[in-house]
Design a protein around this motif. Structure first.
Motif: not given
Length: 359
Positions: A76-85
């Motif tokens: 499934n498509d997923f996204n993440w941000t530097e701040s989240e990680v």
């Protein structure tokens, strides 16, 4: 009752599928022993590379001439941000230090494109190696993938957690559907409903799905013995898929600390968490779940969080420390036993026949 449409279609003796538990539990020995004993053994290949899949398929073929299957995660498509990680890493850092993990730059965060590429390679291997059965979790593959698998005479099984999802599985052209009740251990296969909305108990779910689809229904979630099998059949399922019951078997690849944790757990210790993987999953509450509970909403989605916690789970496992391992389990841990696969299946069938004779 133990011979029906499901057993005929899958060419197995008993209507029992060993759940495809990803992460090393489904050893070649476990899969082959289940098939040899009359059930359907399944490789949990969600986290495996195409080469690892090919090797294991060939290994199992040396151990059994009976049908066995494989399970893949639908990407499934997923996204993440530097701040989240960054935030997730800050929360995990004290645990890494406690386990003496050197962080470095070794963690490669997956991308959607990469996950899709691997899935397509996995499909290719399944076709080339002519695996009898292929099941899917976390969604429905594309029409093209389904058409290609069916063209190669591979039997297809979808996973659903609600009636709506089961109907979509049938519409897609799958041959059977596993309906997963909220009792199921590990990650559940919801893909339309959000996790919290799809927490329907198995005994409620089975008859409702049976009334809305024409393909055979396989029941999953908390089933551990002949009583669970017969209850499922009485409600209209054609068979069952069992995970935790096989996980504590001698042939399973689960760590001994993991097996022992299940066999000493009580039903009220089995909770839902997204702390380990970023996707809601059911397992035994341990130190990691307790410590991360108040931060769960801040953690990145699957598979990003799963990648970030991998070194923690690995180190905890190698140190025989159950505090930071994902101890996935269904809601019936008191029924788990350390026994051979053959003994488990023989006992289930003996119990089921006894109940059937008394009905």
């Amino acid at each position: 009752m133990l011979t029906n449409e499901m057993t005929e279609l899958l060419k197995i003796k008993y209507p029992i599928i060993q759940a495809p538990m990803a992460g090393g539990v489904t050893t070649s020995k476990l899969v082959a022993e289940v098939s040899n004993a009359g059930g359907l053994g399944m490789i949990g290949a969600g986290y495996m590379t195409p080469n690892q899949i090919r090797e294991q398929i060939r290994e199992i073929k040396q151990l059994t001439s009976k049908p066995f299957g494989i399970n893949l995660f639908v990407p499934n498509d997923f996204n993440w941000t530097e701040s989240e990680v960054k935030l997730a890493n800050q929360l995990l850092e004290p645990i890494r230090e406690q386990l003496h993990i050197l962080q470095g730059d070794t963690l490669e965060i997956p991308t959607s494109n990469h996950v899709y590429e691997i899935f397509n390679e996995q499909i290719k291997v399944v076709i080339e190696e002519q695996v009898a059965v292929c099941s899917f979790t976390f969604g429905i593959p594309s029409k093209e993938v389904i058409t290609e698998l069916k063209r190669n005479a591979i039997f297809l099984i979808g996973t659903a957690t609600t009636v709506e999802e089961a109907v979509e599985v049938e519409k897609s052209g799958m041959d059977m559907v596993v309906v997963q009740g909220s009792e199921a251990g590990g990650h559940r296969g919801n893909f339309i409903s959000q996790s919290q909305e799809s927490l329907v108990g198995l005994m409620s779910l089975i008859p409702q799905v049976v009334d809305h689809v024409s393909i055979p229904v396989i029941a999953a979630g908390g089933i551990m013995d002949g009583r669970g099998l017969m209850a499922s059949l009485c409600l209209g399922a054609k068979g069952v898929q069992m995970g935790t019951a096989f996980l504590t078997c001698i042939e399973s690849g689960a760590h001994k600390v993991y097996k022992e944790a299940i066999m000493h757990a009580k039903e009220d210790q089995i909770v839902l968490t997204r702390a380990f993987s970023g996707k809601w999953a059911r397992g035994i509450k341990n130190k990691f779940i307790t410590e991360m509970e108040k931060h769960e909403d801040l953690l990145p989605d699957f598979p990003v969080q799963n990648t970030l916690t991998q070194p923690i789970r690995k180190a905890s496992s190698s140190q025989n420390n159950a505090d930071y391992i994902s101890l996935w389990s269904g809601q019936s841990p008191r029924l788990a036993k350390n026994q051979t696969v053959k003994n488990l299946l023989d006992t289930i069938i003996t119990e089921a026949k006894k109940i059937n004779n008394n009905i």
